[in-house]
Design a protein around this motif. Structure first.
Motif, PDB file in Angstrom:
ATOM      1  N   PHE A 263       0.834  -1.208   0.000  1.00  0.00           N
ATOM      2  CA  PHE A 263       0.000   0.000   0.000  1.00  0.00           C
ATOM      3  C   PHE A 263       0.867   1.256   0.000  1.00  0.00           C
ATOM      4  CE2 PHE A 263      -3.877  -2.295   0.783  1.00  0.00           C
ATOM      5  CZ  PHE A 263      -4.880  -1.412   0.401  1.00  0.00           C
ATOM      6  N   MET A 264       1.902   1.266   0.838  1.00  0.00           N
ATOM      7  CA  MET A 264       2.752   2.456   0.929  1.00  0.00           C
ATOM      8  C   MET A 264       3.536   2.680  -0.364  1.00  0.00           C
ATOM      9  SD  MET A 264       4.013   2.612   4.906  1.00  0.00           S
ATOM     10  CE  MET A 264       5.009   1.157   4.811  1.00  0.00           C
ATOM     11  N   ILE A 265       4.021   1.622  -0.985  1.00  0.00           N
ATOM     12  CA  ILE A 265       4.776   1.754  -2.233  1.00  0.00           C
ATOM     13  C   ILE A 265       3.868   2.249  -3.360  1.00  0.00           C
ATOM     14  CG2 ILE A 265       5.963   0.445  -4.055  1.00  0.00           C
ATOM     15  CD1 ILE A 265       7.154  -1.282  -1.751  1.00  0.00           C
ATOM     16  N   ILE A 266       2.696   1.653  -3.486  1.00  0.00           N
ATOM     17  CA  ILE A 266       1.780   2.037  -4.561  1.00  0.00           C
ATOM     18  C   ILE A 266       1.334   3.493  -4.413  1.00  0.00           C
ATOM     19  CG2 ILE A 266      -0.550   1.651  -5.490  1.00  0.00           C
ATOM     20  CD1 ILE A 266      -0.031  -1.354  -5.087  1.00  0.00           C
ATOM     21  N   THR A 267       1.016   3.905  -3.195  1.00  0.00           N
ATOM     22  CA  THR A 267       0.578   5.295  -3.017  1.00  0.00           C
ATOM     23  C   THR A 267       1.732   6.279  -3.217  1.00  0.00           C
ATOM     24  OG1 THR A 267       0.810   5.079  -0.608  1.00  0.00           O
ATOM     25  CG2 THR A 267      -1.385   4.762  -1.539  1.00  0.00           C
TER      26      THR A 267
ATOM     27  N   GLN B 187       4.006  10.418  -6.928  1.00  0.00           N
ATOM     28  CA  GLN B 187       4.983  10.824  -7.932  1.00  0.00           C
ATOM     29  C   GLN B 187       4.314  11.032  -9.291  1.00  0.00           C
ATOM     30  OE1 GLN B 187       7.916   7.717  -7.681  1.00  0.00           O
ATOM     31  NE2 GLN B 187       8.990   8.701  -5.992  1.00  0.00           N
ATOM     32  N   ASP B 188       3.346  10.178  -9.613  1.00  0.00           N
ATOM     33  CA  ASP B 188       2.625  10.283 -10.873  1.00  0.00           C
ATOM     34  C   ASP B 188       1.809  11.575 -10.937  1.00  0.00           C
ATOM     35  OD1 ASP B 188       1.779   9.286 -13.410  1.00  0.00           O
ATOM     36  OD2 ASP B 188      -0.128   8.719 -12.490  1.00  0.00           O
ATOM     37  N   LYS B 189       1.240  11.986  -9.833  1.00  0.00           N
ATOM     38  CA  LYS B 189       0.414  13.196  -9.774  1.00  0.00           C
ATOM     39  C   LYS B 189       1.245  14.470  -9.657  1.00  0.00           C
ATOM     40  CE  LYS B 189      -3.736  11.555 -10.010  1.00  0.00           C
ATOM     41  NZ  LYS B 189      -4.577  11.930 -11.122  1.00  0.00           N
ATOM     42  N   GLN B 190       2.547  14.334  -9.440  1.00  0.00           N
ATOM     43  CA  GLN B 190       3.405  15.502  -9.251  1.00  0.00           C
ATOM     44  C   GLN B 190       3.400  16.415 -10.474  1.00  0.00           C
ATOM     45  OE1 GLN B 190       4.795  16.061  -6.242  1.00  0.00           O
ATOM     46  NE2 GLN B 190       5.314  18.067  -7.015  1.00  0.00           N
TER      47      GLN B 190
ATOM     48  N   SER C  64       1.066  16.764 -19.490  1.00  0.00           N
ATOM     49  CA  SER C  64      -0.232  16.756 -18.832  1.00  0.00           C
ATOM     50  C   SER C  64      -0.942  18.078 -19.058  1.00  0.00           C
ATOM     51  CB  SER C  64      -0.079  16.545 -17.327  1.00  0.00           C
ATOM     52  OG  SER C  64       0.454  15.279 -17.054  1.00  0.00           O
ATOM     53  N   VAL C  65      -2.258  17.992 -19.130  1.00  0.00           N
ATOM     54  CA  VAL C  65      -3.101  19.183 -19.160  1.00  0.00           C
ATOM     55  C   VAL C  65      -4.227  18.966 -18.169  1.00  0.00           C
ATOM     56  CG1 VAL C  65      -2.605  19.838 -21.537  1.00  0.00           C
ATOM     57  CG2 VAL C  65      -4.517  18.326 -21.063  1.00  0.00           C
ATOM     58  N   LEU C  66      -4.801  20.056 -17.703  1.00  0.00           N
ATOM     59  CA  LEU C  66      -5.943  19.992 -16.796  1.00  0.00           C
ATOM     60  C   LEU C  66      -7.047  20.884 -17.355  1.00  0.00           C
ATOM     61  CD1 LEU C  66      -4.105  20.394 -13.366  1.00  0.00           C
ATOM     62  CD2 LEU C  66      -5.024  18.282 -14.324  1.00  0.00           C
ATOM     63  N   PHE C  67      -8.286  20.496 -17.110  1.00  0.00           N
ATOM     64  CA  PHE C  67      -9.395  21.373 -17.444  1.00  0.00           C
ATOM     65  C   PHE C  67      -9.347  22.554 -16.476  1.00  0.00           C
ATOM     66  CE2 PHE C  67     -11.287  17.276 -18.983  1.00  0.00           C
ATOM     67  CZ  PHE C  67     -11.305  17.622 -20.328  1.00  0.00           C
ATOM     68  N   PRO C  68      -9.845  23.722 -16.883  1.00  0.00           N
ATOM     69  CA  PRO C  68      -9.774  24.897 -16.002  1.00  0.00           C
ATOM     70  C   PRO C  68     -10.416  24.680 -14.633  1.00  0.00           C
ATOM     71  CG  PRO C  68     -10.439  25.543 -18.215  1.00  0.00           C
ATOM     72  CD  PRO C  68     -10.407  24.041 -18.187  1.00  0.00           C
ATOM     73  N   HIS C  69     -11.462  23.886 -14.564  1.00  0.00           N
ATOM     74  CA  HIS C  69     -12.173  23.654 -13.302  1.00  0.00           C
ATOM     75  C   HIS C  69     -11.638  22.445 -12.529  1.00  0.00           C
ATOM     76  CE1 HIS C  69     -14.062  21.121 -16.353  1.00  0.00           C
ATOM     77  NE2 HIS C  69     -14.285  20.277 -15.358  1.00  0.00           N
ATOM     78  N   GLU C  70     -10.665  21.750 -13.081  1.00  0.00           N
ATOM     79  CA  GLU C  70     -10.172  20.511 -12.476  1.00  0.00           C
ATOM     80  C   GLU C  70      -9.373  20.804 -11.212  1.00  0.00           C
ATOM     81  OE1 GLU C  70      -8.296  16.385 -14.269  1.00  0.00           O
ATOM     82  OE2 GLU C  70      -8.410  18.159 -15.517  1.00  0.00           O
ATOM     83  N   ASN C  71      -9.591  19.973 -10.192  1.00  0.00           N
ATOM     84  CA  ASN C  71      -8.945  20.136  -8.903  1.00  0.00           C
ATOM     85  C   ASN C  71      -8.379  18.786  -8.482  1.00  0.00           C
ATOM     86  OD1 ASN C  71      -8.221  20.723  -6.283  1.00  0.00           O
ATOM     87  ND2 ASN C  71     -10.072  21.874  -5.855  1.00  0.00           N
ATOM     88  N   LEU C  72      -7.199  18.769  -7.909  1.00  0.00           N
ATOM     89  CA  LEU C  72      -6.543  17.517  -7.527  1.00  0.00           C
ATOM     90  C   LEU C  72      -6.679  17.200  -6.041  1.00  0.00           C
ATOM     91  CD1 LEU C  72      -3.255  17.940  -9.587  1.00  0.00           C
ATOM     92  CD2 LEU C  72      -5.296  16.655 -10.217  1.00  0.00           C
ATOM     93  N   THR C  73      -7.437  17.980  -5.313  1.00  0.00           N
ATOM     94  CA  THR C  73      -7.547  17.806  -3.867  1.00  0.00           C
ATOM     95  C   THR C  73      -8.021  16.406  -3.506  1.00  0.00           C
ATOM     96  OG1 THR C  73      -8.025  20.144  -3.618  1.00  0.00           O
ATOM     97  CG2 THR C  73      -8.569  18.736  -1.763  1.00  0.00           C
ATOM     98  N   PHE C  74      -9.083  15.922  -4.155  1.00  0.00           N
ATOM     99  CA  PHE C  74      -9.634  14.612  -3.822  1.00  0.00           C
ATOM    100  C   PHE C  74      -8.607  13.505  -4.068  1.00  0.00           C
ATOM    101  CE2 PHE C  74     -11.936  10.710  -4.967  1.00  0.00           C
ATOM    102  CZ  PHE C  74     -12.600  10.504  -3.774  1.00  0.00           C
ATOM    103  N   GLU C  75      -7.856  13.595  -5.176  1.00  0.00           N
ATOM    104  CA  GLU C  75      -6.854  12.572  -5.483  1.00  0.00           C
ATOM    105  C   GLU C  75      -5.771  12.520  -4.406  1.00  0.00           C
ATOM    106  OE1 GLU C  75      -8.103  14.603  -7.748  1.00  0.00           O
ATOM    107  OE2 GLU C  75      -8.546  13.488  -9.571  1.00  0.00           O
ATOM    108  N   PHE C  76      -5.310  13.700  -3.964  1.00  0.00           N
ATOM    109  CA  PHE C  76      -4.255  13.726  -2.945  1.00  0.00           C
ATOM    110  C   PHE C  76      -4.780  13.262  -1.583  1.00  0.00           C
ATOM    111  CE2 PHE C  76      -1.890  16.142  -6.065  1.00  0.00           C
ATOM    112  CZ  PHE C  76      -0.604  15.655  -5.864  1.00  0.00           C
ATOM    113  N   ILE C  77      -6.009  13.610  -1.255  1.00  0.00           N
ATOM    114  CA  ILE C  77      -6.595  13.125   0.005  1.00  0.00           C
ATOM    115  C   ILE C  77      -6.739  11.614  -0.034  1.00  0.00           C
ATOM    116  CG2 ILE C  77      -8.722  13.102   1.384  1.00  0.00           C
ATOM    117  CD1 ILE C  77      -8.980  16.109   0.750  1.00  0.00           C
ATOM    118  N   SER C  78      -7.192  11.078  -1.164  1.00  0.00           N
ATOM    119  CA  SER C  78      -7.356   9.628  -1.308  1.00  0.00           C
ATOM    120  C   SER C  78      -6.016   8.907  -1.189  1.00  0.00           C
ATOM    121  CB  SER C  78      -7.990   9.285  -2.660  1.00  0.00           C
ATOM    122  OG  SER C  78      -9.254   9.851  -2.771  1.00  0.00           O
TER     123      SER C  78
END
Length: 132
Positions: free
Chosen positions: A18-22, A27-30, A99-113
């Motif tokens: 779990f720790m390695i995968i997260t 790193q992938d979301k960086q 990488s590109v993001l939509f203007p309204h896209e937020n990464l908060t949920f991904e980082f919390i998860s």
């Protein structure tokens, strides 16, 4: 009855996985985080859309052209119905990024998860070390 060493080893293994995968997920979301913090809104042209974006379980992708670079972007279900090939859209982009993001896209949920999963893995790992 399960022997205690087997439970300890399983806990260490599962917690470690779990720790390695997260950590890899962080790193992938960086790169996306860099785009979110430092990117600018630019115009992009849709070059490819799937024939249909029905359903919420499947992952759908489009290709867009941003400053001469073709980038693949995951899109939500139903996006194909509202947009078409050749359409100009605004995206958040950082020069040199893939990488590109939509203007309204937020990464908060991904980082919390990812953080919650890492803490769960850490808890299981420590539980395995203590042997309780």
């Amino acid at each position: 009855m399960v022997r205690k060493p087997a439970i300890k080893f399983s806990s260490l293994l599962i917690g470690g996985i779990f720790m390695i995968i997260t950590t890899l997920g962080f790193q992938d979301k960086q790169e996306e985080l860099d785009v979110l913090k430092n990117g600018n809104l630019v115009e992009a042209e849709i070059t490819h859309l799937p024939g249909s974006c029905l359903g919420t379980k499947a992952k759908w992708y489009m290709k867009i052209k941003v400053r001469g670079q073709i980038i693949t972007k995951q899109i939500p279900g139903g996006y194909c119905d509202d947009h078409h090939i050749g359409e100009k859209i605004k995206v958040k982009y950082l020069d040199g990024s893939d990488s590109v993001l939509f203007p309204h896209e937020n990464l908060t949920f991904e980082f919390i998860s990812l953080g919650a999963l890492f803490l769960f893995g850490l808890y299981v790992f420590i539980w395995g070390i203590r042997g309780k």
